[in-house]
Design a protein around this motif. Structure first.
Motif, PDB file in Angstrom:
ATOM      1  N   LYS A  92       0.837  -1.210   0.000  1.00 24.83           N
ATOM      2  CA  LYS A  92       0.000   0.000   0.000  1.00 24.83           C
ATOM      3  C   LYS A  92       0.868   1.255   0.000  1.00 24.83           C
ATOM      4  CE  LYS A  92      -3.976  -2.132   2.190  1.00 24.83           C
ATOM      5  NZ  LYS A  92      -4.752  -2.273   3.425  1.00 24.83           N
ATOM      6  N   VAL A  93       1.962   1.222   0.754  1.00 26.35           N
ATOM      7  CA  VAL A  93       2.880   2.363   0.789  1.00 26.35           C
ATOM      8  C   VAL A  93       3.451   2.601  -0.602  1.00 26.35           C
ATOM      9  CG1 VAL A  93       5.152   3.124   1.632  1.00 26.35           C
ATOM     10  CG2 VAL A  93       3.466   2.208   3.229  1.00 26.35           C
ATOM     11  N   ARG A  94       3.875   1.532  -1.270  1.00 28.79           N
ATOM     12  CA  ARG A  94       4.435   1.659  -2.624  1.00 28.79           C
ATOM     13  C   ARG A  94       3.397   2.219  -3.579  1.00 28.79           C
ATOM     14  NH1 ARG A  94       6.617  -3.712  -5.108  1.00 28.79           N
ATOM     15  NH2 ARG A  94       4.397  -4.095  -5.087  1.00 28.79           N
ATOM     16  N   GLU A  95       2.164   1.776  -3.442  1.00 25.26           N
ATOM     17  CA  GLU A  95       1.081   2.276  -4.291  1.00 25.26           C
ATOM     18  C   GLU A  95       0.828   3.769  -4.048  1.00 25.26           C
ATOM     19  OE1 GLU A  95      -3.585   1.371  -4.182  1.00 25.26           O
ATOM     20  OE2 GLU A  95      -2.353  -0.411  -4.510  1.00 25.26           O
ATOM     21  N   ASN A  96       0.901   4.188  -2.795  1.00 27.29           N
ATOM     22  CA  ASN A  96       0.635   5.590  -2.447  1.00 27.29           C
ATOM     23  C   ASN A  96       1.792   6.531  -2.754  1.00 27.29           C
ATOM     24  OD1 ASN A  96      -1.963   5.057  -1.533  1.00 27.29           O
ATOM     25  ND2 ASN A  96      -1.272   4.649   0.548  1.00 27.29           N
ATOM     26  N   THR A  97       3.032   6.062  -2.583  1.00 26.13           N
ATOM     27  CA  THR A  97       4.186   6.948  -2.793  1.00 26.13           C
ATOM     28  C   THR A  97       4.754   6.854  -4.200  1.00 26.13           C
ATOM     29  OG1 THR A  97       5.743   5.295  -1.926  1.00 26.13           O
ATOM     30  CG2 THR A  97       4.856   6.929  -0.356  1.00 26.13           C
ATOM     31  N   ARG A  98       4.454   5.791  -4.904  1.00 25.35           N
ATOM     32  CA  ARG A  98       4.901   5.578  -6.288  1.00 25.35           C
ATOM     33  C   ARG A  98       6.396   5.875  -6.457  1.00 25.35           C
ATOM     34  NH1 ARG A  98       0.275   4.618  -8.933  1.00 25.35           N
ATOM     35  NH2 ARG A  98      -1.603   5.694  -8.305  1.00 25.35           N
ATOM     36  N   PRO A  99       7.252   5.059  -5.838  1.00 25.78           N
ATOM     37  CA  PRO A  99       8.694   5.296  -5.963  1.00 25.78           C
ATOM     38  C   PRO A  99       9.149   5.165  -7.413  1.00 25.78           C
ATOM     39  CG  PRO A  99       8.268   3.144  -5.010  1.00 25.78           C
ATOM     40  CD  PRO A  99       6.945   3.839  -5.108  1.00 25.78           C
ATOM     41  N   THR A 100      10.082   6.006  -7.793  1.00 25.58           N
ATOM     42  CA  THR A 100      10.575   5.987  -9.179  1.00 25.58           C
ATOM     43  C   THR A 100      11.834   5.153  -9.332  1.00 25.58           C
ATOM     44  OG1 THR A 100      11.761   8.042  -8.769  1.00 25.58           O
ATOM     45  CG2 THR A 100       9.547   8.214  -9.749  1.00 25.58           C
ATOM     46  N   ASN A 101      12.529   4.877  -8.218  1.00 25.09           N
ATOM     47  CA  ASN A 101      13.699   3.991  -8.277  1.00 25.09           C
ATOM     48  C   ASN A 101      13.930   3.349  -6.914  1.00 25.09           C
ATOM     49  OD1 ASN A 101      15.746   5.519  -6.693  1.00 25.09           O
ATOM     50  ND2 ASN A 101      15.472   7.035  -8.315  1.00 25.09           N
ATOM     51  N   ALA A 102      14.846   2.394  -6.877  1.00 25.76           N
ATOM     52  CA  ALA A 102      15.092   1.610  -5.665  1.00 25.76           C
ATOM     53  C   ALA A 102      15.686   2.440  -4.529  1.00 25.76           C
ATOM     54  CB  ALA A 102      16.005   0.438  -5.985  1.00 25.76           C
ATOM     55  N   ASP A 103      16.246   3.606  -4.847  1.00 21.69           N
ATOM     56  CA  ASP A 103      16.839   4.442  -3.808  1.00 21.69           C
ATOM     57  C   ASP A 103      15.825   5.376  -3.145  1.00 21.69           C
ATOM     58  OD1 ASP A 103      19.436   3.401  -3.983  1.00 21.69           O
ATOM     59  OD2 ASP A 103      19.848   4.639  -5.734  1.00 21.69           O
ATOM     60  N   ASN A 104      14.586   5.349  -3.611  1.00 18.15           N
ATOM     61  CA  ASN A 104      13.554   6.167  -2.967  1.00 18.15           C
ATOM     62  C   ASN A 104      13.255   5.633  -1.570  1.00 18.15           C
ATOM     63  OD1 ASN A 104      11.856   6.529  -6.073  1.00 18.15           O
ATOM     64  ND2 ASN A 104      12.921   8.151  -5.011  1.00 18.15           N
ATOM     65  N   TYR A 105      12.976   6.551  -0.660  1.00 16.00           N
ATOM     66  CA  TYR A 105      12.635   6.166   0.706  1.00 16.00           C
ATOM     67  C   TYR A 105      11.247   5.531   0.762  1.00 16.00           C
ATOM     68  CZ  TYR A 105      16.572   8.948   2.289  1.00 16.00           C
ATOM     69  OH  TYR A 105      17.822   9.445   2.496  1.00 16.00           O
ATOM     70  N   LEU A 106      11.075   4.572   1.659  1.00 13.97           N
ATOM     71  CA  LEU A 106       9.754   4.001   1.901  1.00 13.97           C
ATOM     72  C   LEU A 106       8.831   5.098   2.409  1.00 13.97           C
ATOM     73  CD1 LEU A 106      11.354   1.296   1.821  1.00 13.97           C
ATOM     74  CD2 LEU A 106       9.944   0.546   3.709  1.00 13.97           C
ATOM     75  N   PHE A 107       9.364   5.911   3.317  1.00 12.19           N
ATOM     76  CA  PHE A 107       8.583   6.977   3.937  1.00 12.19           C
ATOM     77  C   PHE A 107       9.301   8.310   3.711  1.00 12.19           C
ATOM     78  CE2 PHE A 107       7.702   3.063   6.269  1.00 12.19           C
ATOM     79  CZ  PHE A 107       6.336   2.987   6.068  1.00 12.19           C
ATOM     80  N   PRO A 108       9.098   8.885   2.518  1.00 12.87           N
ATOM     81  CA  PRO A 108       9.778  10.146   2.203  1.00 12.87           C
ATOM     82  C   PRO A 108       9.201  11.310   3.004  1.00 12.87           C
ATOM     83  CG  PRO A 108       8.285   9.533   0.430  1.00 12.87           C
ATOM     84  CD  PRO A 108       8.276   8.401   1.416  1.00 12.87           C
ATOM     85  N   ASN A 109      10.008  12.339   3.099  1.00 14.45           N
ATOM     86  CA  ASN A 109       9.580  13.575   3.753  1.00 14.45           C
ATOM     87  C   ASN A 109       8.449  14.182   2.939  1.00 14.45           C
ATOM     88  OD1 ASN A 109       9.732  16.620   4.176  1.00 14.45           O
ATOM     89  ND2 ASN A 109      11.120  15.877   5.760  1.00 14.45           N
ATOM     90  N   VAL A 110       7.432  14.671   3.613  1.00 14.22           N
ATOM     91  CA  VAL A 110       6.258  15.206   2.928  1.00 14.22           C
ATOM     92  C   VAL A 110       6.584  16.452   2.105  1.00 14.22           C
ATOM     93  CG1 VAL A 110       5.414  16.652   4.840  1.00 14.22           C
ATOM     94  CG2 VAL A 110       3.793  15.632   3.229  1.00 14.22           C
ATOM     95  N   ARG A 111       7.622  17.200   2.494  1.00 10.86           N
ATOM     96  CA  ARG A 111       7.993  18.421   1.777  1.00 10.86           C
ATOM     97  C   ARG A 111       9.064  18.205   0.717  1.00 10.86           C
ATOM     98  NH1 ARG A 111       7.588  20.331   7.229  1.00 10.86           N
ATOM     99  NH2 ARG A 111       5.665  21.493   7.478  1.00 10.86           N
TER     100      ARG A 111
END
Length: 150
Positions: A92-111
């Motif tokens: 669900k997190v991956r679906e909501n944040t839509r990471p573009t590569n493997a180095d993207n954070y699971l829980f990125p900063n909102v800003r």
């Protein structure tokens, strides 16, 4: 010579206390914060390990989270088995944040998606859920992870 204060170990939450925390958090927090807290409780990792996690560390098919040594307090790699509940949260997190590569954070900063979730975000969610230090039984998010310890 500097004298350090004595180490204070907090007790783990009891099952009924944890249930109360989970119920309160289910109705507060953001779409990014709620799954972070749930994953923290399911995996018992430190908040810094959770916040700094990238998709490169996660293997959903093998249900393994491999945290590299450089991100661990003891500087040794750590493998976290992922429960089926953890896998569902991560999907669900991956679906909501839509990471573009493997180095993207699971829980990125909102800003700023190139940074991890802020260090205070999880504790702030606990406060918004109505848990100040006294009501949360003296626990911070870091201490809640102690529930799964023997």
């Amino acid at each position: 010579m500097v004298t350090l204060p004595p180490t204070r170990h907090n007790r783990a939450l009891e099952a009924d206390e944890l249930k109360h925390v989970m119920e309160a958090l289910s109705v507060t927090g953001t779409q990014r914060t709620r799954p972070a807290v749930h994953l923290l409780l399911l995996t018992s990792v430190r908040t810094i390990e959770l916040r700094g996690a990238t998709w490169r560390e996660i293997d959903l098919e093998s249900a393994i989270w491999a945290i590299p040594a450089e991100r661990m307090k003891m500087e040794r790699p750590h493998v976290v088995p992922l429960s089926s509940q953890s896998i569902e949260i991560l999907k669900k997190v991956r679906e909501n944040t839509r990471p573009t590569n493997a180095d993207n954070y699971l829980f990125p900063n909102v800003r700023n998606n190139s940074r991890s979730m802020a260090a205070t975000t999880i504790n702030a969610a606990l406060v918004r859920a109505g848990f100040n230090h006294e009501r949360l039984f003296g626990h911070t998010a870091h201490e809640v992870r102690e529930l799964n310890r023997p």
